[in-house]
Design a protein around this motif. Structure first.
Motif, PDB file in Angstrom:
ATOM      1  N   VAL A   1      -6.968   1.810  -7.622  1.00 12.89           N
ATOM      2  CA  VAL A   1      -6.764   2.925  -8.554  1.00 12.89           C
ATOM      3  C   VAL A   1      -5.501   2.721  -9.377  1.00 12.89           C
ATOM      4  O   VAL A   1      -5.502   2.875 -10.608  1.00 12.89           O
ATOM      5  N   PHE A   2      -4.403   2.354  -8.727  1.00 13.75           N
ATOM      6  CA  PHE A   2      -3.149   2.198  -9.449  1.00 13.75           C
ATOM      7  C   PHE A   2      -3.154   0.977 -10.362  1.00 13.75           C
ATOM      8  O   PHE A   2      -2.543   1.004 -11.441  1.00 13.75           O
ATOM      9  N   LYS A   3      -3.841  -0.081  -9.975  1.00 13.34           N
ATOM     10  CA  LYS A   3      -3.945  -1.241 -10.851  1.00 13.34           C
ATOM     11  C   LYS A   3      -4.738  -0.901 -12.109  1.00 13.34           C
ATOM     12  O   LYS A   3      -4.409  -1.341 -13.209  1.00 13.34           O
TER      13      LYS A   3
ATOM     14  N   MET B   1       0.840  -1.205   0.000  1.00 16.43           N
ATOM     15  CA  MET B   1       0.000   0.000   0.000  1.00 16.43           C
ATOM     16  C   MET B   1       0.871   1.250   0.000  1.00 16.43           C
ATOM     17  O   MET B   1       1.922   1.299   0.621  1.00 16.43           O
ATOM     18  N   THR B   2       0.419   2.256  -0.691  1.00 12.75           N
ATOM     19  CA  THR B   2       1.120   3.538  -0.673  1.00 12.75           C
ATOM     20  C   THR B   2       0.735   4.306   0.572  1.00 12.75           C
ATOM     21  O   THR B   2      -0.273   4.018   1.219  1.00 12.75           O
ATOM     22  N   PRO B   3       1.499   5.320   0.956  1.00 10.87           N
ATOM     23  CA  PRO B   3       1.140   6.125   2.117  1.00 10.87           C
ATOM     24  C   PRO B   3      -0.237   6.763   1.944  1.00 10.87           C
ATOM     25  O   PRO B   3      -0.731   6.944   0.833  1.00 10.87           O
ATOM     26  N   ALA B   4      -0.877   7.097   3.052  1.00 11.99           N
ATOM     27  CA  ALA B   4      -2.230   7.655   3.001  1.00 11.99           C
ATOM     28  C   ALA B   4      -2.271   8.960   2.242  1.00 11.99           C
ATOM     29  O   ALA B   4      -3.264   9.283   1.600  1.00 11.99           O
ATOM     30  N   HIS B   5      -1.196   9.729   2.291  1.00 13.08           N
ATOM     31  CA  HIS B   5      -1.181  11.035   1.632  1.00 13.08           C
ATOM     32  C   HIS B   5       0.091  11.167   0.804  1.00 13.08           C
ATOM     33  O   HIS B   5       1.098  11.708   1.266  1.00 13.08           O
TER      34      HIS B   5
ATOM     35  N   ASP C   1       0.028   8.897 -20.458  1.00 18.44           N
ATOM     36  CA  ASP C   1       0.422   8.336 -19.162  1.00 18.44           C
ATOM     37  C   ASP C   1       0.383   9.403 -18.072  1.00 18.44           C
ATOM     38  O   ASP C   1      -0.065   9.158 -16.947  1.00 18.44           O
ATOM     39  N   ALA C   2       0.874  10.599 -18.396  1.00 15.62           N
ATOM     40  CA  ALA C   2       0.932  11.684 -17.418  1.00 15.62           C
ATOM     41  C   ALA C   2      -0.469  12.108 -16.989  1.00 15.62           C
ATOM     42  O   ALA C   2      -0.738  12.288 -15.791  1.00 15.62           O
ATOM     43  N   MET C   3      -1.365  12.304 -17.943  1.00 12.82           N
ATOM     44  CA  MET C   3      -2.730  12.735 -17.603  1.00 12.82           C
ATOM     45  C   MET C   3      -3.447  11.685 -16.771  1.00 12.82           C
ATOM     46  O   MET C   3      -4.112  12.014 -15.780  1.00 12.82           O
ATOM     47  N   GLU C   4      -3.313  10.413 -17.173  1.00 15.70           N
ATOM     48  CA  GLU C   4      -4.005   9.354 -16.438  1.00 15.70           C
ATOM     49  C   GLU C   4      -3.412   9.160 -15.040  1.00 15.70           C
ATOM     50  O   GLU C   4      -4.135   8.892 -14.081  1.00 15.70           O
ATOM     51  N   LEU C   5      -2.090   9.318 -14.909  1.00 13.26           N
ATOM     52  CA  LEU C   5      -1.465   9.170 -13.593  1.00 13.26           C
ATOM     53  C   LEU C   5      -1.871  10.312 -12.666  1.00 13.26           C
ATOM     54  O   LEU C   5      -2.141  10.095 -11.479  1.00 13.26           O
ATOM     55  N   ALA C   6      -1.912  11.531 -13.183  1.00 16.91           N
ATOM     56  CA  ALA C   6      -2.340  12.660 -12.357  1.00 16.91           C
ATOM     57  C   ALA C   6      -3.766  12.447 -11.848  1.00 16.91           C
ATOM     58  O   ALA C   6      -4.072  12.719 -10.676  1.00 16.91           O
ATOM     59  N   LYS C   7      -4.638  11.942 -12.702  1.00 12.89           N
ATOM     60  CA  LYS C   7      -6.019  11.661 -12.271  1.00 12.89           C
ATOM     61  C   LYS C   7      -6.042  10.569 -11.205  1.00 12.89           C
ATOM     62  O   LYS C   7      -6.819  10.647 -10.245  1.00 12.89           O
ATOM     63  N   ALA C   8      -5.181   9.553 -11.374  1.00 10.10           N
ATOM     64  CA  ALA C   8      -5.135   8.466 -10.402  1.00 10.10           C
ATOM     65  C   ALA C   8      -4.670   8.967  -9.035  1.00 10.10           C
ATOM     66  O   ALA C   8      -5.263   8.641  -7.993  1.00 10.10           O
ATOM     67  N   ILE C   9      -3.602   9.758  -9.021  1.00 13.18           N
ATOM     68  CA  ILE C   9      -3.105  10.285  -7.741  1.00 13.18           C
ATOM     69  C   ILE C   9      -4.138  11.210  -7.108  1.00 13.18           C
ATOM     70  O   ILE C   9      -4.338  11.206  -5.889  1.00 13.18           O
ATOM     71  N   ASP C  10      -4.807  11.998  -7.925  1.00  7.33           N
ATOM     72  CA  ASP C  10      -5.866  12.857  -7.410  1.00  7.33           C
ATOM     73  C   ASP C  10      -6.971  12.039  -6.757  1.00  7.33           C
ATOM     74  O   ASP C  10      -7.470  12.382  -5.674  1.00  7.33           O
ATOM     75  N   ARG C  11      -7.365  10.936  -7.378  1.00  7.99           N
ATOM     76  CA  ARG C  11      -8.400  10.069  -6.808  1.00  7.99           C
ATOM     77  C   ARG C  11      -7.957   9.471  -5.482  1.00  7.99           C
ATOM     78  O   ARG C  11      -8.740   9.397  -4.520  1.00  7.99           O
ATOM     79  N   VAL C  12      -6.689   9.055  -5.408  1.00  2.00           N
ATOM     80  CA  VAL C  12      -6.174   8.491  -4.154  1.00  2.00           C
ATOM     81  C   VAL C  12      -6.216   9.534  -3.046  1.00  2.00           C
ATOM     82  O   VAL C  12      -6.628   9.252  -1.908  1.00  2.00           O
ATOM     83  N   LEU C  13      -5.813  10.753  -3.355  1.00  2.00           N
ATOM     84  CA  LEU C  13      -5.824  11.812  -2.342  1.00  2.00           C
ATOM     85  C   LEU C  13      -7.236  12.193  -1.926  1.00  2.00           C
ATOM     86  O   LEU C  13      -7.445  12.747  -0.838  1.00  2.00           O
ATOM     87  N   GLU C  14      -8.202  11.892  -2.781  1.00  2.00           N
ATOM     88  CA  GLU C  14      -9.600  12.150  -2.426  1.00  2.00           C
ATOM     89  C   GLU C  14     -10.230  10.980  -1.690  1.00  2.00           C
ATOM     90  O   GLU C  14     -11.416  11.025  -1.360  1.00  2.00           O
ATOM     91  N   GLY C  15      -9.449   9.918  -1.446  1.00  2.00           N
ATOM     92  CA  GLY C  15      -9.936   8.829  -0.608  1.00  2.00           C
ATOM     93  C   GLY C  15     -10.224   7.521  -1.295  1.00  2.00           C
ATOM     94  O   GLY C  15     -10.657   6.559  -0.652  1.00  2.00           O
ATOM     95  N   ALA C  16     -10.005   7.414  -2.602  1.00  2.00           N
ATOM     96  CA  ALA C  16     -10.246   6.157  -3.308  1.00  2.00           C
ATOM     97  C   ALA C  16      -9.206   5.113  -2.903  1.00  2.00           C
ATOM     98  O   ALA C  16      -8.125   5.441  -2.408  1.00  2.00           O
ATOM     99  N   ASP C  17      -9.552   3.844  -3.095  1.00  2.00           N
ATOM    100  CA  ASP C  17      -8.649   2.758  -2.736  1.00  2.00           C
ATOM    101  C   ASP C  17      -7.381   2.821  -3.592  1.00  2.00           C
ATOM    102  O   ASP C  17      -7.442   2.763  -4.821  1.00  2.00           O
ATOM    103  N   LYS C  18      -6.235   2.934  -2.930  1.00  2.00           N
ATOM    104  CA  LYS C  18      -4.970   3.164  -3.639  1.00  2.00           C
ATOM    105  C   LYS C  18      -4.616   2.007  -4.559  1.00  2.00           C
ATOM    106  O   LYS C  18      -4.261   2.214  -5.719  1.00  2.00           O
ATOM    107  N   GLU C  19      -4.696   0.796  -4.054  1.00  2.00           N
ATOM    108  CA  GLU C  19      -4.289  -0.355  -4.851  1.00  2.00           C
ATOM    109  C   GLU C  19      -5.190  -0.513  -6.075  1.00  2.00           C
ATOM    110  O   GLU C  19      -4.706  -0.753  -7.187  1.00  2.00           O
TER     111      GLU C  19
END
Length: 405
Positions: free
Chosen positions: A379-381, A1-5, A359-377
């Protein structure tokens, strides 16, 4: 798991892929600390005069994230196919958008860390809680996974100093020979494909009317056994799009058997130094260049031969293949690959920069979702599957095109 923030983001590689990612993250989130680590010892990377086809995702990226609103592209209105005599044997009405590496680079620097240039002025400053730092002259030497809270990234500066940075996420955007990929999976190797791309540019006003008719704002090709050459119009000095001040960019693919005497001579520069991937502008020996210009006159349509012969400073890029089986390199999803570090496309696809933008646009959206509380694993998968599908299919497409040359 990645860090919470995951607020501290390190990006290794300060060319287009790293900058696209940094700008996308900075635009979507105002609270991130983004650090780009670039090994080149100069504050700005140097242009090699390379043209870039601006695909759909590149255009979408700059429409969404370029706050300088700099005009970027020259429109090509037709694809033309020439025969050996220079006659147009096929014509396809198809719009494509062409730009240059140096214009994209300076526009991205203006957006990321407010670098001023004649290409683009930085946008007005915004309220920003985080930081965006471009550290040049930093070669990453190791990654320490021991801490469960953050990665420890070790680097050596161009001055010989050892420095360490902590990051919640490390993004490898360091090209087809990715150091980050090698740290974790050294089995993925970049391999020479058996041919090179000769490249160069000529001011559009310096060619004949016959050449102007097929090159300016068009995308012409010539194919014959073992040879392919193409050309298109790109922005000129300092990114100008003004007609009469633009450049004609050409790319000529030629076969050289690996380690043959011709290949070794080709990739050995004026100072006797052997190059394996890129022989930069100014490095080609006079004997090799004179021979190549004569070869152009013997085998190419006259318009293309003219373009090659009027080029002052050509350069050479070896065509290679590399593709990673994964975009997530660590079980805790803290190390990721994007762009050419994930899959190095053959240039026939005209999709390398497009991959980096996607890749950059999709990754930025993924990190944004994680910071908003979505499941990290989860989202990244999902992100990994999306970028891998594109990377693997396009990389194979490039191989298929190259094998048909």
């Amino acid at each position: 798991m990645t860090p919470a923030h995951p607020k501290n983001i390190a990006i290794v590689g300060g060319s287009l892929g790293g900058l696209l990612t940094g700008v996308a993250l900075k635009h979507l989130r105002k609270d991130l600390n983004i650090r780009i680590l670039e090994r080149n010892p100069t504050p700005l990377l140097h242009d090699q005069g390379a043209g870039v086809v601006a695909g759909r995702d590149v255009q979408e990226f700059f429409k969404e994230h370029d706050r300088t609103k700099t005009p970027l592209t020259v429109t090509s209105h037709q694809r033309l196919y020439l025969d050996r005599s220079g006659n147009v044997i096929d014509r396809e009405n198809r719009e494509q958008h062409m730009t240059s590496w140096d214009l994209l680079y300076h526009v991205l620097r203006a957006n990321f860390d407010a670098v001023e240039s004649d290409y683009a002025q930085p946008p007005p400053p915004e309220a920003y809680e985080g930081t965006s730092t471009y550290d040049y002259g930093h070669q990453v030497t190791d990654i320490d996974f021991q801490s469960s809270d953050a990665l420890s990234i070790k680097a050596k500066t161009s001055k010989g100093e050892d420095v360490t940075f902590d990051a919640d996420i490390l993004i490898g955007a360091d090209g087809p020979s990715s150091t980050i990929r090698k740290f974790i999976d050294s089995s993925v190797q970049r391999k020479y494909a058996g041919y090179v791309a000769w490249r160069g540019t000529v001011p559009e006003t310096q060619v004949s009317q016959a050449a102007t008719d097929v090159f300016v704002e068009k995308f012409p090709f010539f194919h014959t056994e073992g040879i392919q050459i193409l050309a298109y119009t790109i922005p000129g000095h300092n990114g100008t799009l003004e007609p009469g001040k633009r450049l004609l960019n050409w790319v000529w693919y030629v076969n050289y058997e690996e380690e043959s005497p011709e290949h070794v001579e080709l990739m050995t520069d004026k100072d006797g130094k052997r190059h394996h991937i890129t022989l930069p502008p100014g490095g080609i020996t006079e004997r090799v260049w004179e021979r190549q210009k004569k070869f152009a006159s013997d085998v190419l349509p006259p318009q293309f031969a003219e373009l090659v012969n009027k080029t002052k400073v050509p350069f050479i890029q070896a065509i290679t293949d590399v593709v990673s089986p994964a975009a997530l390199l660590s079980k805790d999803n803290r190390v990721l690959l994007i762009g050419d570090a994930l899959a190095g496309f053959r240039p026939h696809t005209a999709a390398s920069t497009n991959q980096a933008a996607l890749d950059a646009m999709e990754l930025a959206k993924a990190i944004d979702r994680v910071l908003e509380g979505a499941d990290k694993e989860e989202v990244f998968k999902d992100w990994e599957k999306s970028v891998l599908d594109y990377a693997h299919s396009m990389q194979q497409h490039g191989v298929d095109i190259g094998n048909r040359r």
